[in-house]
Scaffold this active site. Structure first.
Site, PDB file in Angstrom:
ATOM      1  N   ARG A  15      40.235  34.254  36.538  1.00 43.63           N
ATOM      2  CA  ARG A  15      39.927  35.346  37.492  1.00 43.63           C
ATOM      3  C   ARG A  15      41.001  35.479  38.583  1.00 43.63           C
ATOM      4  O   ARG A  15      40.706  35.747  39.749  1.00 43.63           O
ATOM      5  CB  ARG A  15      38.547  35.153  38.152  1.00 43.63           C
ATOM      6  CG  ARG A  15      37.406  35.134  37.215  1.00 43.63           C
ATOM      7  CD  ARG A  15      37.187  36.463  36.482  1.00 43.63           C
ATOM      8  NE  ARG A  15      36.153  36.305  35.498  1.00 43.63           N
ATOM      9  CZ  ARG A  15      36.384  35.917  34.227  1.00 43.63           C
ATOM     10  NH1 ARG A  15      37.633  35.718  33.794  1.00 43.63           N
ATOM     11  NH2 ARG A  15      35.399  35.755  33.383  1.00 43.63           N
TER      12      ARG A  15
ATOM     13  N   SER B 246      28.879  39.081  37.806  1.00 44.94           N
ATOM     14  CA  SER B 246      28.712  37.716  38.327  1.00 44.94           C
ATOM     15  C   SER B 246      29.275  37.641  39.737  1.00 44.94           C
ATOM     16  O   SER B 246      30.413  38.041  39.964  1.00 44.94           O
ATOM     17  CB  SER B 246      29.477  36.707  37.469  1.00 44.94           C
ATOM     18  OG  SER B 246      28.967  36.717  36.174  1.00 44.94           O
TER      19      SER B 246
ATOM     20  N   GLU C 204      33.411  35.501  43.280  1.00 46.87           N
ATOM     21  CA  GLU C 204      34.356  36.196  42.400  1.00 46.87           C
ATOM     22  C   GLU C 204      34.522  37.625  42.905  1.00 46.87           C
ATOM     23  O   GLU C 204      35.601  38.198  42.839  1.00 46.87           O
ATOM     24  CB  GLU C 204      33.783  36.206  40.971  1.00 46.87           C
ATOM     25  CG  GLU C 204      34.582  37.078  40.023  1.00 46.87           C
ATOM     26  CD  GLU C 204      34.001  37.133  38.612  1.00 46.87           C
ATOM     27  OE1 GLU C 204      33.425  36.129  38.159  1.00 46.87           O
ATOM     28  OE2 GLU C 204      34.137  38.185  37.978  1.00 46.87           O
TER      29      GLU C 204
END
Ligand SMILES: Cc1cc2nc3c(=O)[nH]c(=O)nc-3n(C[C@H](O)[C@H](O)[C@H](O)COP(=O)(O)OP(=O)(O)OC[C@H]3O[C@@H](n4cnc5c(N)ncnc54)[C@H](O)[C@@H]3O)c2cc1C
Length: 314
Positions: free
Chosen positions: A171, A223, A293
């Site tokens: 990520r 998420s 995130e």
């Protein structure tokens, strides 16, 4: 005012004092002074140049599917790439502009018998956002198919970056480190062999897993937290007893505790309080610091959790 005059004179589409909740998949976010919709990369570079010259606070976004925007909004220009959406598939090579939707590209690639992007069929973001985040799922990541991209450097000059230049990790990409703007990218996929299950079958399996596991009927940003090493954020939050916990209109999903969902006109601060609560509770119970995130735009009253005993999470 000068910036607004430029927008009017140039004929670039824009909205003034408009709620960002109309743009975000979370359906949360206060007003932006300007939301600008360049139609091509030339207009994008021009808007960025003028915003920089006139010292207008600005952020480039894609489909706003990984963003929590403050209730106070953003006093500047949100520049969205969603109208810069051309892409083409030539053999096993895909060239895509920053605002092209990743899931559409992935679907077309699967239909063309190409493998490598099956994981991306349910990811509701643009190519720019996906490269910035090194988006991934089900053992696939953007970095696996990425060949090169044209990005703007800090002086807004276009430069070409290859895979190793991009410093991809989980990520993460160089775009994030240096706030570079992606104009277009090239992915290279592989032809599926006869022995493989077809890319479309694999994509359908991924979509089925998503529908079974994820709370797709509520607005969210996917998420909320990164996956901690050798663990899962959703499992830790569930084990901490927070599944279904609600603050205001936001709720830790009953279906997947890694998602926060907007169940009833949630405010950004409701989400931030849940993020803080999840971080603090998981840290106190398991010694693991969950790192968001999702990206944040604007100012928030609720801070992120910082452990008093330092950063020594397990
Ligand atoms: C239901 C749901 C499921 C999801 N599933 C997944 C998943 O499986 N895997 C996954 O990784 N993510 C997932 N996400 C999160 C999100 O879709 C991805 O991170 C996506 O890649 C973000 O793309 P975007 O265009 O929406 O980016 P945005 O949310 O608009 O922006 C994200 C970041 O990228 C930056 N950015 C956007 N465009 C550019 C550009 N052209 N140049 C430079 N920076 C840019 C923005 O400034 C911001 O910091 C999911 C989200 C939802 C709502």
């Amino acid at each position: 005012m000068e910036f607004e005059m430029y927008l009017k004179d140039s004929g670039i589409d824009f909205l003034k004092n408009h709620p960002l909740k109309d743009l975000t998949t979370f359906k949360i976010g206060g007003e932006a002074k300007y939301i600008v919709f360049p139609k091509n990369t030339k207009q994008l570079i021009e808007v960025l140049t003028v915003a920089k010259d006139k010292a207008i606070n600005h952020v480039v976004v894609g489909n706003c599917s990984n963003i929590l925007v403050s209730d106070k909004g953003f006093d500047g220009a949100i520049i969205t790439t969603v109208k810069i959406d051309f892409f083409k598939i030539d053999g096993n090579v895909i060239e895509a502009e920053c605002g092209a939707m990743l899931s559409q590209i992935a679907k077309k690639a699967c239909e063309a018998g190409l493998k490598g992007l099956e994981f991306a069929v349910g990811i509701p973001g643009t190519v720019g956002g996906a490269v910035y985040m090194n988006a991934g799922a089900y053992d696939g990541e953007i970095k696996d198919v990425f060949e090169w991209a044209e990005v703007l450097d800090e002086n807004l000059n276009p430069v070409k970056l290859g895979r190793t230049d991009m410093r991809f990790s989980y990520r993460h990409s160089r775009l994030k480190e240096e706030k570079l703007v992606l104009l277009k990218t090239v992915f290279c996929l592989q032809y599926a062999s006869k022995e493989d299950i077809t890319p479309l079958q694999k994509a359908n399996e991924c979509s089925k897993r998503r529908r079974e596991k994820q709370p797709l009927s509520y607005p969210s940003a996917g998420s909320v937290f990164k996956r901690p090493p050798n663990n899962f954020a959703g499992k830790l939050i569930e084990d901490a007893g927070l599944k279904g916990y609600r603050i205001g209109g936001a709720c830790i999903s009953e279906k997947h505790a890694g998602f926060i969902v907007n169940v009833e006109d949630a405010k950004a601060e409701d989400v931030r309080r849940l993020i803080y609560l999840a971080q603090k509770t998981v840290y106190e119970k398991f010694g693991i610091l969950l790192e968001p995130e999702i990206q944040f735009i604007g100012e928030f009253e609720t801070p992120l959790f910082v452990p008093k005993d330092g950063q020594n999470s397990r």
